[in-house]
Scaffold this motif. Sequence first.
Motif, PDB file in Angstrom:
ATOM      1  N   ASP A 166     -37.336 -39.512  58.005  1.00 15.66           N
ATOM      2  CA  ASP A 166     -37.478 -38.217  58.688  1.00 15.66           C
ATOM      3  C   ASP A 166     -38.681 -37.432  58.175  1.00 15.66           C
ATOM      4  O   ASP A 166     -39.400 -36.793  58.953  1.00 15.66           O
ATOM      5  N   VAL A 167     -38.905 -37.473  56.863  1.00 14.13           N
ATOM      6  CA  VAL A 167     -39.938 -36.638  56.252  1.00 14.13           C
ATOM      7  C   VAL A 167     -41.286 -37.350  56.155  1.00 14.13           C
ATOM      8  O   VAL A 167     -42.341 -36.749  56.395  1.00 14.13           O
ATOM      9  N   HIS A 168     -41.274 -38.638  55.832  1.00 19.38           N
ATOM     10  CA  HIS A 168     -42.522 -39.361  55.555  1.00 19.38           C
ATOM     11  C   HIS A 168     -42.837 -40.468  56.571  1.00 19.38           C
ATOM     12  O   HIS A 168     -43.855 -41.149  56.434  1.00 19.38           O
ATOM     13  N   GLY A 169     -41.982 -40.640  57.541  1.00 18.92           N
ATOM     14  CA  GLY A 169     -42.140 -41.750  58.479  1.00 18.92           C
ATOM     15  C   GLY A 169     -43.441 -41.757  59.238  1.00 18.92           C
ATOM     16  O   GLY A 169     -43.983 -42.824  59.559  1.00 18.92           O
ATOM     17  N   ASP A 170     -43.987 -40.579  59.551  1.00 18.30           N
ATOM     18  CA  ASP A 170     -45.240 -40.510  60.319  1.00 18.30           C
ATOM     19  C   ASP A 170     -46.397 -41.160  59.572  1.00 18.30           C
ATOM     20  O   ASP A 170     -47.285 -41.762  60.194  1.00 18.30           O
ATOM     21  N   HIS A 171     -46.390 -41.019  58.237  1.00 19.02           N
ATOM     22  CA  HIS A 171     -47.494 -41.566  57.436  1.00 19.02           C
ATOM     23  C   HIS A 171     -47.141 -42.883  56.751  1.00 19.02           C
ATOM     24  O   HIS A 171     -48.027 -43.553  56.210  1.00 19.02           O
ATOM     25  N   HIS A 172     -45.868 -43.240  56.788  1.00 11.65           N
ATOM     26  CA  HIS A 172     -45.438 -44.488  56.153  1.00 11.65           C
ATOM     27  C   HIS A 172     -44.489 -45.216  57.109  1.00 11.65           C
ATOM     28  O   HIS A 172     -43.266 -45.173  56.953  1.00 11.65           O
ATOM     29  N   GLN A 173     -45.082 -45.870  58.079  1.00  7.64           N
ATOM     30  CA  GLN A 173     -44.293 -46.547  59.107  1.00  7.64           C
ATOM     31  C   GLN A 173     -43.408 -47.653  58.544  1.00  7.64           C
ATOM     32  O   GLN A 173     -42.381 -48.009  59.136  1.00  7.64           O
ATOM     33  N   GLU A 174     -43.775 -48.185  57.380  1.00 10.63           N
ATOM     34  CA  GLU A 174     -42.993 -49.269  56.783  1.00 10.63           C
ATOM     35  C   GLU A 174     -41.579 -48.817  56.413  1.00 10.63           C
ATOM     36  O   GLU A 174     -40.664 -49.636  56.291  1.00 10.63           O
ATOM     37  N   LEU A 175     -41.394 -47.508  56.258  1.00 10.81           N
ATOM     38  CA  LEU A 175     -40.075 -46.997  55.882  1.00 10.81           C
ATOM     39  C   LEU A 175     -39.009 -47.325  56.919  1.00 10.81           C
ATOM     40  O   LEU A 175     -37.856 -47.567  56.582  1.00 10.81           O
ATOM     41  N   PHE A 176     -39.403 -47.342  58.183  1.00 10.23           N
ATOM     42  CA  PHE A 176     -38.437 -47.639  59.240  1.00 10.23           C
ATOM     43  C   PHE A 176     -37.952 -49.085  59.143  1.00 10.23           C
ATOM     44  O   PHE A 176     -36.775 -49.372  59.369  1.00 10.23           O
ATOM     45  N   GLU A 201     -20.268 -48.629  46.632  1.00  5.24           N
ATOM     46  CA  GLU A 201     -20.542 -47.264  46.164  1.00  5.24           C
ATOM     47  C   GLU A 201     -21.985 -46.832  46.407  1.00  5.24           C
ATOM     48  O   GLU A 201     -22.240 -45.667  46.724  1.00  5.24           O
ATOM     49  N   HIS A 202     -22.926 -47.759  46.266  1.00  7.28           N
ATOM     50  CA  HIS A 202     -24.338 -47.385  46.326  1.00  7.28           C
ATOM     51  C   HIS A 202     -24.966 -47.505  47.708  1.00  7.28           C
ATOM     52  O   HIS A 202     -25.959 -46.828  47.991  1.00  7.28           O
ATOM     53  N   SER A 203     -24.428 -48.351  48.558  1.00  7.99           N
ATOM     54  CA  SER A 203     -25.045 -48.544  49.883  1.00  7.99           C
ATOM     55  C   SER A 203     -25.158 -47.247  50.680  1.00  7.99           C
ATOM     56  O   SER A 203     -26.245 -46.935  51.207  1.00  7.99           O
ATOM     57  N   PRO A 204     -24.097 -46.437  50.815  1.00 10.26           N
ATOM     58  CA  PRO A 204     -24.215 -45.200  51.601  1.00 10.26           C
ATOM     59  C   PRO A 204     -25.259 -44.235  51.044  1.00 10.26           C
ATOM     60  O   PRO A 204     -25.985 -43.589  51.806  1.00 10.26           O
ATOM     61  N   PHE A 205     -25.332 -44.136  49.719  1.00 11.95           N
ATOM     62  CA  PHE A 205     -26.300 -43.241  49.085  1.00 11.95           C
ATOM     63  C   PHE A 205     -27.730 -43.672  49.412  1.00 11.95           C
ATOM     64  O   PHE A 205     -28.585 -42.846  49.777  1.00 11.95           O
ATOM     65  N   ILE A 206     -27.996 -44.956  49.298  1.00 11.29           N
ATOM     66  CA  ILE A 206     -29.343 -45.464  49.584  1.00 11.29           C
ATOM     67  C   ILE A 206     -29.680 -45.285  51.065  1.00 11.29           C
ATOM     68  O   ILE A 206     -30.805 -44.898  51.422  1.00 11.29           O
ATOM     69  N   GLN A 207     -28.722 -45.555  51.929  1.00  8.50           N
ATOM     70  CA  GLN A 207     -28.956 -45.369  53.361  1.00  8.50           C
ATOM     71  C   GLN A 207     -29.301 -43.917  53.683  1.00  8.50           C
ATOM     72  O   GLN A 207     -30.179 -43.643  54.495  1.00  8.50           O
ATOM     73  N   GLN A 208     -28.608 -43.008  53.026  1.00  5.23           N
ATOM     74  CA  GLN A 208     -28.874 -41.581  53.228  1.00  5.23           C
ATOM     75  C   GLN A 208     -30.287 -41.218  52.775  1.00  5.23           C
ATOM     76  O   GLN A 208     -31.016 -40.495  53.468  1.00  5.23           O
ATOM     77  N   LYS A 209     -30.681 -41.706  51.611  1.00  4.98           N
ATOM     78  CA  LYS A 209     -32.014 -41.405  51.081  1.00  4.98           C
ATOM     79  C   LYS A 209     -33.108 -42.018  51.957  1.00  4.98           C
ATOM     80  O   LYS A 209     -34.152 -41.400  52.199  1.00  4.98           O
ATOM     81  N   LEU A 210     -32.878 -43.241  52.444  1.00  9.32           N
ATOM     82  CA  LEU A 210     -33.889 -43.882  53.295  1.00  9.32           C
ATOM     83  C   LEU A 210     -34.032 -43.153  54.624  1.00  9.32           C
ATOM     84  O   LEU A 210     -35.145 -43.042  55.155  1.00  9.32           O
ATOM     85  N   GLN A 211     -32.922 -42.673  55.157  1.00  7.07           N
ATOM     86  CA  GLN A 211     -33.005 -41.901  56.396  1.00  7.07           C
ATOM     87  C   GLN A 211     -33.817 -40.631  56.185  1.00  7.07           C
ATOM     88  O   GLN A 211     -34.643 -40.252  57.041  1.00  7.07           O
TER      89      GLN A 211
END
Length: 239
Positions: A106-116, A92-102
């Motif tokens: 998209d929004v913060h990746g330029d300044h927080h490369q660790e997110l990828f 139940e929770h995996s798809p939700f977390i994957q969506q939020k991480l994506q």
Amino acid sequence: MEINAQTKIGDIVKTNFRTARIFEEYGIDFCCGGAISLEEACSKSDMDIHALLPSLEEMVVVNDPDSKYMNGLELDELCDYIEKRHHSYIREHSPFIQQKLQKLCDVHGDHHQELFEVKQLFDGAAGNLSAHMQKEELVLFPYIRQMIKKKKGGNGARITSGGILQPISQMEEEHQIEGERFRKISSLTSSYTTPPDGCNTYRIAYQELNEFEKDLHRHIHLENNILFVKAQQLEKELT
């Protein structure tokens, strides 16, 4: 229970799950590392066992109805509980977390490369855990249920000596892999701390990740330290 240097970590947490918080505080792995002694665990974590013992002794005597309930379940009932509570949580929770991480990438990746890397690690966990749970639900848990059926005098599949060792070993190895994966995620996220420039999505995603890891730790604990141990004992009794 009386705790000493040779008491296994898993036995302590099995008696009272509240002790898990103490082990987490000191960086001791109570789920994948539950089979080792308190002395060995402290040695690996480079800490004084005498600094840990008083807290554990104080906590382990506190009433913990949930742990008593888990320890009292028949193994087939414990399999049912794990599937309904922990397997369903992951699905139940995996798809939700994957969506939020994506969205964070998209929004913060330029300044927080660790997110990828966090997203890549969690995607790997979601995929591997899905396959892992299928193996438990289609192979290991049915075998355990057959043992309980035979224990109660029913007919079923033949129970063979050592037949459960290979699937359990594989499940424990996969648990270890996921434990390591989430240690990396926790490190990359500074223990799920939202950065100063983080938005509400950031906070929610990290909170969900933190809760996912905690649920996974309890999930693995129930299997490694209770279900698998008792299942191997039962197989020996039946064969």
